[in-house]
Structure formats: C-alpha cells, structure tokens
Design a protein around this motif. Sequence first.
Motif, mmCIF file in Angstrom:
data_model
loop_
_atom_site.group_PDB
_atom_site.id
_atom_site.type_symbol
_atom_site.label_atom_id
_atom_site.label_comp_id
_atom_site.label_asym_id
_atom_site.label_seq_id
_atom_site.Cartn_x
_atom_site.Cartn_y
_atom_site.Cartn_z
ATOM 1 N N ASN A 221 0.870 -1.177 0.000
ATOM 2 C CA ASN A 221 0.000 0.000 0.000
ATOM 3 C C ASN A 221 0.905 1.225 0.000
ATOM 4 N N ASP A 222 1.004 1.879 -1.150
ATOM 5 C CA ASP A 222 1.957 2.977 -1.294
ATOM 6 C C ASP A 222 1.693 4.117 -0.310
ATOM 7 N N TYR A 223 0.425 4.391 -0.011
ATOM 8 C CA TYR A 223 0.094 5.492 0.894
ATOM 9 C C TYR A 223 0.535 5.168 2.324
#
Length: 223
Positions: free
Chosen positions: A138-140
């Motif tokens: 999950n990049d965020y």
Amino acid sequence: MRASDRAYATLLDEIQSGSLPPGAVLAEVEQASRLGVSRTPLREALGRLGADGLVVQQSPRVTVVADIDAGDIRELFELRRALEETAARLAAVRGDAAAFADLAGEFAAVTLGDADGLDTYYALIARFDAALDAAVANDYLIAALRTVRTHLVRVRRLARDNPQRLAASVAEHRLIASAIGARDADLAAHATHVHLHNALESVLASLGGGTTTGGAITTQGAA
C-alpha cells in the motif's frame, strides 16, 4: 546525484545522528560552503527537511534544526501505533508467511553481547521493516511509515541505549514476526501495540522520565 539531493542526504544524516543537534542554526552561506553546493540547491534541501519537520524557520533568514521533546515523541508514537498495527494486520494476511517465520528465527538468534550484535540487530530491523512494506503493498501507508521512521532514527539516538530494553525489544520483534508468519493478524497487531507501548516508556524515561498509564501518557520532568 543532484547537488540538492546530496545536501539533503548529508544534512538528514547529521540531524538524525545528532551531529546537528536541536536548535543548531543552518546559515545558508556557511552550510552551502561546507557542503560544497550553491545556495539554490541548499535552499531546496532545507525545504525538503522543513517538509519532513526536521528544520523550522526561526525567522525569514534563520533556519534551525527543530526541537524534539516529550510531547513531540508522544504524538509521533500515536501515529506510529496507528500505522504499524495496521501494517502488521495487513502483513499477516498478505505477506509471505515463510519469510516472516525466517525473520522470527533470525531475531531469536540475535546476540546483543557480541561486538557487532547491536549493528546486526538494527540491520535486521531494517530488513523486517522492508519485508513489512512489501507485504502491506500500500503505497500510501508505506509513505506515511517512511516519514515516521525518519523521525524515529532521531528519537532512538536521543535516547540512551538500555541493555534490558534492547533485549526485550528483540523478543518483541520476534513475536511480531512469528505472528505474521503464522497469519495471526490479531496477535501481530497486539504484539506491535505492546512493543510500541514499551518503546515509548523507555524513550521517555531516557529523555528525562516518563510513564504511560493505560492509553494515556504522562511525563515526569521531561522537556
């Protein structure tokens, strides 16, 4: 590497290591000369450090290394708890169970008394964090964790090394990794919560005395 990136990396390392302590003045002319860059890339580097929360503008012409006190540390750990407990849960569901089981075995084998034991342990934590990031996917969330970790390096160095706390931390990381490897999301999150609670108490105590009671945190003589 661009001049601004080089200046940023050097200043970041010096702030995190304590070579540039809280309150240190970062005069543009002096720092540009010292780092071998012009003032434009230096300003870019200082802007990035400001976005990280590591430097602040004391006045339009004066930039200083940001202070960090017990209140800052409590707020940092509030965010860290939310992010890392979520990450542990997701990793238990999405991660490579065998990889985390292997990491648990490595934590079990850590010997802090060896000459390079502490360096080995910190390197293992870095690999654990990297595995956690890959598992979360999950990049965020990963970006938010990266910001928190930037400040944690500084907090760890401000606090004194405590042999008993380090030994307990090794065991806590082993339990977290084991829980993720067993795909037990609840245990992974709970073990992470306990680890962060203990870490916060230790850091506050090292900086001047602090305790936590339930979910509330109080300080005793901490700046």
